[in-house]
Motif scaffolding. Structure first.
Motif, PDB file in Angstrom:
ATOM      1  N   SER A   1      -7.404  -0.453  -0.444  1.00  0.00           N
ATOM      2  CA  SER A   1      -8.765  -0.851  -0.067  1.00  0.00           C
ATOM      3  C   SER A   1      -8.756  -1.943   0.998  1.00  0.00           C
ATOM      4  O   SER A   1      -9.578  -1.909   1.923  1.00  0.00           O
ATOM      5  N   TYR A   2      -7.828  -2.915   0.916  1.00  0.00           N
ATOM      6  CA  TYR A   2      -7.744  -3.936   1.957  1.00  0.00           C
ATOM      7  C   TYR A   2      -7.349  -3.315   3.294  1.00  0.00           C
ATOM      8  O   TYR A   2      -7.895  -3.640   4.339  1.00  0.00           O
ATOM      9  N   ALA A   3      -6.397  -2.396   3.269  1.00  0.00           N
ATOM     10  CA  ALA A   3      -5.955  -1.744   4.505  1.00  0.00           C
ATOM     11  C   ALA A   3      -7.087  -0.911   5.108  1.00  0.00           C
ATOM     12  O   ALA A   3      -7.307  -0.937   6.324  1.00  0.00           O
ATOM     13  N   GLN A   4      -7.800  -0.182   4.268  1.00  0.00           N
ATOM     14  CA  GLN A   4      -8.926   0.626   4.750  1.00  0.00           C
ATOM     15  C   GLN A   4      -9.975  -0.273   5.407  1.00  0.00           C
ATOM     16  O   GLN A   4     -10.514   0.067   6.460  1.00  0.00           O
ATOM     17  N   GLY A   5     -10.223  -1.422   4.802  1.00  0.00           N
ATOM     18  CA  GLY A   5     -11.176  -2.378   5.378  1.00  0.00           C
ATOM     19  C   GLY A   5     -10.721  -2.883   6.736  1.00  0.00           C
ATOM     20  O   GLY A   5     -11.518  -2.979   7.675  1.00  0.00           O
ATOM     21  N   LYS A   6      -9.425  -3.193   6.863  1.00  0.00           N
ATOM     22  CA  LYS A   6      -8.896  -3.647   8.156  1.00  0.00           C
ATOM     23  C   LYS A   6      -8.986  -2.544   9.203  1.00  0.00           C
ATOM     24  O   LYS A   6      -9.319  -2.801  10.355  1.00  0.00           O
ATOM     25  N   LEU A   7      -8.672  -1.334   8.812  1.00  0.00           N
ATOM     26  CA  LEU A   7      -8.741  -0.191   9.723  1.00  0.00           C
ATOM     27  C   LEU A   7     -10.150  -0.086  10.319  1.00  0.00           C
ATOM     28  O   LEU A   7     -10.312   0.053  11.533  1.00  0.00           O
ATOM     29  N   GLU A   8     -11.147  -0.187   9.459  1.00  0.00           N
ATOM     30  CA  GLU A   8     -12.533  -0.043   9.897  1.00  0.00           C
ATOM     31  C   GLU A   8     -13.040  -1.271  10.646  1.00  0.00           C
ATOM     32  O   GLU A   8     -13.613  -1.153  11.727  1.00  0.00           O
ATOM     33  N   ASN A   9     -12.806  -2.461  10.092  1.00  0.00           N
ATOM     34  CA  ASN A   9     -13.330  -3.694  10.690  1.00  0.00           C
ATOM     35  C   ASN A   9     -12.728  -3.995  12.048  1.00  0.00           C
ATOM     36  O   ASN A   9     -13.406  -4.522  12.928  1.00  0.00           O
ATOM     37  N   LYS A  10     -11.458  -3.668  12.212  1.00  0.00           N
ATOM     38  CA  LYS A  10     -10.778  -3.959  13.483  1.00  0.00           C
ATOM     39  C   LYS A  10     -10.777  -2.762  14.420  1.00  0.00           C
ATOM     40  O   LYS A  10     -10.211  -2.822  15.501  1.00  0.00           O
ATOM     41  N   LYS A  11     -11.395  -1.668  13.966  1.00  0.00           N
ATOM     42  CA  LYS A  11     -11.513  -0.439  14.761  1.00  0.00           C
ATOM     43  C   LYS A  11     -10.144   0.069  15.235  1.00  0.00           C
ATOM     44  O   LYS A  11      -9.935   0.360  16.406  1.00  0.00           O
ATOM     45  N   LEU A  12      -9.219   0.153  14.274  1.00  0.00           N
ATOM     46  CA  LEU A  12      -7.868   0.620  14.568  1.00  0.00           C
ATOM     47  C   LEU A  12      -7.812   2.140  14.525  1.00  0.00           C
ATOM     48  O   LEU A  12      -8.626   2.791  13.888  1.00  0.00           O
ATOM     49  N   ASP A  13      -6.815   2.687  15.180  1.00  0.00           N
ATOM     50  CA  ASP A  13      -6.577   4.125  15.113  1.00  0.00           C
ATOM     51  C   ASP A  13      -5.744   4.478  13.882  1.00  0.00           C
ATOM     52  O   ASP A  13      -5.840   5.594  13.362  1.00  0.00           O
ATOM     53  N   MET A  14      -4.956   3.513  13.432  1.00  0.00           N
ATOM     54  CA  MET A  14      -4.053   3.765  12.306  1.00  0.00           C
ATOM     55  C   MET A  14      -3.628   2.413  11.735  1.00  0.00           C
ATOM     56  O   MET A  14      -3.552   1.427  12.460  1.00  0.00           O
ATOM     57  N   ILE A  15      -3.340   2.401  10.432  1.00  0.00           N
ATOM     58  CA  ILE A  15      -2.792   1.204   9.811  1.00  0.00           C
ATOM     59  C   ILE A  15      -1.720   1.623   8.817  1.00  0.00           C
ATOM     60  O   ILE A  15      -1.864   2.624   8.114  1.00  0.00           O
ATOM     61  N   ALA A  16      -0.635   0.872   8.798  1.00  0.00           N
ATOM     62  CA  ALA A  16       0.441   1.085   7.822  1.00  0.00           C
ATOM     63  C   ALA A  16       0.377  -0.067   6.827  1.00  0.00           C
ATOM     64  O   ALA A  16       0.335  -1.230   7.225  1.00  0.00           O
ATOM     65  N   THR A  17       0.321   0.265   5.561  1.00  0.00           N
ATOM     66  CA  THR A  17       0.196  -0.777   4.552  1.00  0.00           C
ATOM     67  C   THR A  17       1.268  -0.628   3.487  1.00  0.00           C
ATOM     68  O   THR A  17       1.729   0.479   3.199  1.00  0.00           O
ATOM     69  N   ASN A  18       1.659  -1.761   2.957  1.00  0.00           N
ATOM     70  CA  ASN A  18       2.630  -1.736   1.863  1.00  0.00           C
ATOM     71  C   ASN A  18       2.363  -2.878   0.894  1.00  0.00           C
ATOM     72  O   ASN A  18       1.767  -3.883   1.247  1.00  0.00           O
ATOM     73  N   ASP A  19       2.824  -2.665  -0.317  1.00  0.00           N
ATOM     74  CA  ASP A  19       2.709  -3.652  -1.382  1.00  0.00           C
ATOM     75  C   ASP A  19       3.972  -4.499  -1.345  1.00  0.00           C
ATOM     76  O   ASP A  19       5.059  -4.006  -1.620  1.00  0.00           O
ATOM     77  N   VAL A  20       3.838  -5.756  -0.951  1.00  0.00           N
ATOM     78  CA  VAL A  20       5.007  -6.631  -0.824  1.00  0.00           C
ATOM     79  C   VAL A  20       5.244  -7.487  -2.067  1.00  0.00           C
ATOM     80  O   VAL A  20       6.053  -8.412  -2.024  1.00  0.00           O
ATOM     81  N   SER A  21       4.571  -7.154  -3.165  1.00  0.00           N
ATOM     82  CA  SER A  21       4.765  -7.943  -4.382  1.00  0.00           C
ATOM     83  C   SER A  21       6.035  -7.550  -5.135  1.00  0.00           C
ATOM     84  O   SER A  21       6.524  -8.316  -5.953  1.00  0.00           O
ATOM     85  N   GLY A  22       6.586  -6.378  -4.852  1.00  0.00           N
ATOM     86  CA  GLY A  22       7.804  -5.941  -5.525  1.00  0.00           C
ATOM     87  C   GLY A  22       9.051  -6.537  -4.896  1.00  0.00           C
ATOM     88  O   GLY A  22       9.039  -6.987  -3.755  1.00  0.00           O
ATOM     89  N   GLU A  23      10.145  -6.534  -5.642  1.00  0.00           N
ATOM     90  CA  GLU A  23      11.394  -7.105  -5.143  1.00  0.00           C
ATOM     91  C   GLU A  23      12.211  -6.111  -4.338  1.00  0.00           C
ATOM     92  O   GLU A  23      13.085  -6.505  -3.572  1.00  0.00           O
ATOM     93  N   ASN A  24      11.948  -4.821  -4.473  1.00  0.00           N
ATOM     94  CA  ASN A  24      12.793  -3.811  -3.829  1.00  0.00           C
ATOM     95  C   ASN A  24      12.206  -3.278  -2.524  1.00  0.00           C
ATOM     96  O   ASN A  24      12.740  -2.357  -1.940  1.00  0.00           O
ATOM     97  N   VAL A  25      11.099  -3.865  -2.047  1.00  0.00           N
ATOM     98  CA  VAL A  25      10.479  -3.420  -0.795  1.00  0.00           C
ATOM     99  C   VAL A  25       9.948  -4.620  -0.020  1.00  0.00           C
ATOM    100  O   VAL A  25       9.801  -5.699  -0.567  1.00  0.00           O
ATOM    101  N   GLY A  26       9.659  -4.387   1.248  1.00  0.00           N
ATOM    102  CA  GLY A  26       8.963  -5.397   2.038  1.00  0.00           C
ATOM    103  C   GLY A  26       9.868  -6.400   2.702  1.00  0.00           C
ATOM    104  O   GLY A  26      10.952  -6.079   3.170  1.00  0.00           O
ATOM    105  N   PHE A  27       9.418  -7.645   2.723  1.00  0.00           N
ATOM    106  CA  PHE A  27      10.050  -8.691   3.516  1.00  0.00           C
ATOM    107  C   PHE A  27      11.504  -8.972   3.140  1.00  0.00           C
ATOM    108  O   PHE A  27      12.326  -9.192   4.009  1.00  0.00           O
ATOM    109  N   ASN A  28      11.819  -8.992   1.875  1.00  0.00           N
ATOM    110  CA  ASN A  28      13.161  -9.402   1.445  1.00  0.00           C
ATOM    111  C   ASN A  28      14.043  -8.236   1.051  1.00  0.00           C
ATOM    112  O   ASN A  28      14.902  -8.358   0.194  1.00  0.00           O
ATOM    113  N   SER A  29      13.845  -7.105   1.681  1.00  0.00           N
ATOM    114  CA  SER A  29      14.599  -5.916   1.338  1.00  0.00           C
ATOM    115  C   SER A  29      14.878  -5.096   2.588  1.00  0.00           C
ATOM    116  O   SER A  29      14.148  -5.178   3.576  1.00  0.00           O
ATOM    117  N   ASP A  30      15.926  -4.314   2.535  1.00  0.00           N
ATOM    118  CA  ASP A  30      16.224  -3.378   3.625  1.00  0.00           C
ATOM    119  C   ASP A  30      15.465  -2.071   3.449  1.00  0.00           C
ATOM    120  O   ASP A  30      15.591  -1.166   4.274  1.00  0.00           O
TER     121      ASP A  30
END
Length: 182
Positions: free
Chosen positions: A115-144
């Motif tokens: 829902s946050y990503a969908q809001g950003k897509l619409e509010n910023k008038k983007l063509d596409m948005i890639a979103t991920n849940d960075v709360s997990g330990e096996n994905v995102g900023f601290n993972s390969d």
């Protein structure tokens, strides 16, 4: 990783990078910046000069100090008051630009991811948005590894858990397909 995947796919790539200790991928032109305002200016220069696709992956600070010191601030009282002002929204400025490229944003979230990503897509008038849940330990900023959901007006695609290199290649391919359909 996305700059490298785009270059490998045959794109001419300009990477505007903040202060990082990552090597520049082969065949990628890199412009280093240190402040959010520098990144904003560099991005608008590239868009004004003309680019087909703009991918905004940087996690630019939403706010900056109103006043910066030229020297160390010495302890003088128990409290220090800091006034923050909002940084310009780079991806929103790009998507509103007269010379607008196909614009892709990113949303790293810890709750209500879609829902946050969908809001950003619409509010910023983007063509596409890639979103991920960075709360997990096996994905995102601290993972390969990563897993993302890519959303565009009228559709989406889930890119399941894979190496960031694999995700980047899949994302570049999807951007190419969606950009070609516009």
């Amino acid at each position: 990783t996305l700059a490298e995947a785009a270059a490998e796919a045959g794109a001419r790539v300009t990477l505007i990078a903040g202060p990082v200790n990552l090597p520049t991928p082969a065949r990628v032109q890199r412009r280093d910046v240190t402040r959010a305002l520098d990144m904003y200016a560099a991005c608008l220069e590239v868009v004004t000069a003309g680019c087909d696709i703009f991918i905004a992956t940087a996690a630019v600070a939403d706010y900056r100090p109103m006043v910066t010191a030229d020297h160390k601030i010495k302890k003088s009282t128990e409290e220090v008051h800091l006034t923050l002002i909002k940084n310009p929204d780079i991806v929103a400025a790009v998507s509103a630009h007269d010379n607008r490229p196909f614009t892709v944003g990113f949303a790293a979230e810890t709750r209500d991811v879609i829902s946050y990503a969908q809001g950003k897509l619409e509010n910023k008038k983007l063509d596409m948005i890639a979103t991920n849940d960075v709360s997990g330990e096996n994905v995102g900023f601290n993972s390969d590894n990563n897993a993302v959901t890519v959303i565009w007006p009228g559709g989406h695609k889930v890119l399941p858990l894979a190496s960031k290199r694999q995700i980047a290649k899949q994302l570049i391919e999807l951007i190419s397909i969606r950009q070609g359909s516009k």
